[in-house]
Design an enzyme around this catalytic site. Structure first.
Site, PDB file in Angstrom:
ATOM      1  N   ARG A 105       0.862  -1.189   0.000  1.00 14.35           N
ATOM      2  CA  ARG A 105       0.000   0.000   0.000  1.00 14.35           C
ATOM      3  C   ARG A 105       0.888   1.226   0.000  1.00 14.35           C
ATOM      4  O   ARG A 105       1.667   1.449   0.921  1.00 14.35           O
ATOM      5  CB  ARG A 105      -0.923   0.009   1.220  1.00 14.35           C
ATOM      6  CG  ARG A 105      -1.883   1.181   1.203  1.00 14.35           C
ATOM      7  CD  ARG A 105      -3.017   1.012   2.193  1.00 14.35           C
ATOM      8  NE  ARG A 105      -2.649   1.432   3.530  1.00 14.35           N
ATOM      9  CZ  ARG A 105      -3.539   1.901   4.426  1.00 14.35           C
ATOM     10  NH1 ARG A 105      -4.817   1.981   4.109  1.00 14.35           N
ATOM     11  NH2 ARG A 105      -3.142   2.238   5.627  1.00 14.35           N
ATOM     12  N   GLU A 167     -11.872   6.915  -1.398  1.00 14.81           N
ATOM     13  CA  GLU A 167     -11.777   7.567  -0.100  1.00 14.81           C
ATOM     14  C   GLU A 167     -12.385   8.967  -0.068  1.00 14.81           C
ATOM     15  O   GLU A 167     -12.294   9.642   0.960  1.00 14.81           O
ATOM     16  CB  GLU A 167     -10.304   7.654   0.344  1.00 14.81           C
ATOM     17  CG  GLU A 167      -9.587   6.319   0.305  1.00 14.81           C
ATOM     18  CD  GLU A 167      -8.206   6.362   0.931  1.00 14.81           C
ATOM     19  OE1 GLU A 167      -8.007   7.168   1.855  1.00 14.81           O
ATOM     20  OE2 GLU A 167      -7.332   5.599   0.493  1.00 14.81           O
ATOM     21  N   ASP A 194     -11.829   7.737   5.853  1.00 16.38           N
ATOM     22  CA  ASP A 194     -11.387   8.848   5.002  1.00 16.38           C
ATOM     23  C   ASP A 194     -12.571   9.449   4.250  1.00 16.38           C
ATOM     24  O   ASP A 194     -12.634  10.667   4.052  1.00 16.38           O
ATOM     25  CB  ASP A 194     -10.323   8.358   4.014  1.00 16.38           C
ATOM     26  CG  ASP A 194      -9.023   8.010   4.692  1.00 16.38           C
ATOM     27  OD1 ASP A 194      -8.173   8.904   4.854  1.00 16.38           O
ATOM     28  OD2 ASP A 194      -8.850   6.846   5.084  1.00 16.38           O
ATOM     29  N   ILE A 260      -7.543  -5.288  10.021  1.00 16.76           N
ATOM     30  CA  ILE A 260      -6.479  -4.495  10.654  1.00 16.76           C
ATOM     31  C   ILE A 260      -5.859  -5.225  11.837  1.00 16.76           C
ATOM     32  O   ILE A 260      -4.913  -4.720  12.442  1.00 16.76           O
ATOM     33  CB  ILE A 260      -6.993  -3.119  11.104  1.00 16.76           C
ATOM     34  CG1 ILE A 260      -8.196  -3.265  12.051  1.00 16.76           C
ATOM     35  CG2 ILE A 260      -7.321  -2.248   9.902  1.00 16.76           C
ATOM     36  CD1 ILE A 260      -8.645  -1.963  12.680  1.00 16.76           C
ATOM     37  N   HIS A 261      -6.401  -6.401  12.169  1.00 19.67           N
ATOM     38  CA  HIS A 261      -5.858  -7.192  13.272  1.00 19.67           C
ATOM     39  C   HIS A 261      -5.952  -8.672  12.898  1.00 19.67           C
ATOM     40  O   HIS A 261      -6.946  -9.097  12.281  1.00 19.67           O
ATOM     41  CB  HIS A 261      -6.650  -6.924  14.554  1.00 19.67           C
ATOM     42  CG  HIS A 261      -5.969  -7.439  15.790  1.00 19.67           C
ATOM     43  ND1 HIS A 261      -6.039  -8.772  16.167  1.00 19.67           N
ATOM     44  CD2 HIS A 261      -5.206  -6.809  16.728  1.00 19.67           C
ATOM     45  CE1 HIS A 261      -5.341  -8.933  17.284  1.00 19.67           C
ATOM     46  NE2 HIS A 261      -4.824  -7.768  17.642  1.00 19.67           N
ATOM     47  N   ASP A 308     -31.660 -19.446 -16.001  1.00 17.74           N
ATOM     48  CA  ASP A 308     -31.307 -18.782 -17.251  1.00 17.74           C
ATOM     49  C   ASP A 308     -29.948 -18.099 -17.084  1.00 17.74           C
ATOM     50  O   ASP A 308     -29.241 -18.331 -16.106  1.00 17.74           O
ATOM     51  CB  ASP A 308     -32.401 -17.809 -17.685  1.00 17.74           C
ATOM     52  CG  ASP A 308     -32.738 -16.787 -16.598  1.00 17.74           C
ATOM     53  OD1 ASP A 308     -32.019 -16.754 -15.580  1.00 17.74           O
ATOM     54  OD2 ASP A 308     -33.718 -16.040 -16.764  1.00 17.74           O
TER      55      ASP A 308
END
Length: 322
Positions: A105, A167, A194, A260-261, A308
């Site tokens: 990142r 963001e 953000d 994030i963890h 379909d």
């Protein structure tokens, strides 16, 4: 749905089969132009790892997230950016992550830091994806692509996937041009905090204030055959909230979620994986489709339900994620 319209599955099937001679060439064309032709990279969990911390970089070796994102942006203090670039390059080159995607990142193009980020990591032949933060227009993507074509090893530059972060309000307004800016764009990520900061929204537990932005992003992602990665669950110690967010994300059409963890990863990947029941049903749909189209039959009935092209596409997309 057909019954609500007063149309029986049998009568609809008869009408559809009468058109099969016309529909077959169209089906063939759709298959040739299939948006599923690009290799699908699993990104159920996109796990951000702080690039300036040796301990956290090493810990990424023990996680099972589909995509490991070495972070050079918000997770790294300004006075440690240069140090983090060296650490991340070394991680790219030396870490064996198996089938996990190696991504980086970078800081946003407008920050003036992206160029040095790219000069540091693009020489690595092990880099598989770039997460481009605060993408406001196609110009941000093109800047990164020009640097990839100038710096990355020639044998990998066309294979580096780009993951664009939505963001801001401007980013939302320019989604079409962002999605179509380069064939290497492979996914969109929604950055809720953000986005709220940019628009002045008040972040709530209900997430209702983010509904339009999230669904607009999902619609654009699927329109251009991109993955849609949902917002971060900030309350990382609350599994109930995480599961609630994952379920909502799946219902909205997201294909994965940021983590994030490490404790979030297993739940996210479980929630964004197709169930065995869905996999079996999708297989039966595709087998039935193949069998019936070989006989010149368009739509068909399975378990009393009309199958379909839209249903077949759903099955194709689901099986691509297995």
């Amino acid at each position: 749905m057909l019954s609500l319209l007063g149309i029986s599955a049998k009568s609809a099937l008869i009408k559809n089969n009468l058109l099969s001679s016309v529909a077959s060439p169209l089906i063939s064309q759709c298959k040739n132009n299939s948006t599923l032709s690009r290799k699908y990279i699993k990104r159920r969990a996109l796990f951000n790892v702080k690039g300036s911390e040796d301990r956290k970089l090493l810990a990424s070796l023990r996680t099972n997230a589909d995509s490991i994102v070495f972070d050079l942006e918000d997770g790294v203090a300004y006075n440690r950016k240069k140090e983090a670039r060296v650490k991340v390059f070394n991680a790219l080159e030396k870490f064996d992550l198996g089938k996990k995607e190696k991504a980086v990142r970078i800081n946003c193009v407008s920050s003036g830091l992206a160029e040095d980020d790219l000069k540091s990591v693009l020489p690595s032949s092990k880099l598989e994806a770039l997460v481009i933060t605060k993408v406001n227009s196609d110009k941000d993507i093109k800047f990164v692509c020009n640097m990839i074509d100038d710096i990355a090893p020639e044998n990998v530059r066309k294979n580096i996937r780009l993951i664009a972060c939505v963001e801001s309000a401007m980013s939302l307004m320019n989604l079409k041009e962002i999605c179509t800016s380069d064939p290497r764009v492979d996914a969109l990520v929604f950055a809720s905090e953000d986005y709220c900061a940019d628009t002045g929204m008040i972040r709530t537990r209900s997430r209702k204030e983010l509904m339009y932005a999230r669904q607009a992003m999902v619609a654009h992602a699927h329109a251009y055959n991109l993955q849609a990665i949902d917002l971060v669950c900030q309350d990382y110690k609350n599994d109930d909230i995480l599961r609630e967010e994952c379920q909502e994300g799946r219902e909205f059409g997201f294909t994965g979620k940021q983590a994030i963890h490490p404790r979030q990863i297993d739940i996210i990947q479980e929630m964004f994986s197709p169930s065995e029941k869905d996999i079996e049903y999708a297989r039966r749909i595709l087998d039935g489709f193949k069998n019936h189209t070989s006989k010149g039959i368009g739509a068909f009935v399975l378990d009393g339900k009309m199958i379909d092209q839209p249903v077949v596409r759903w099955a194709e997309r689901l099986m691509a994620r297995v």
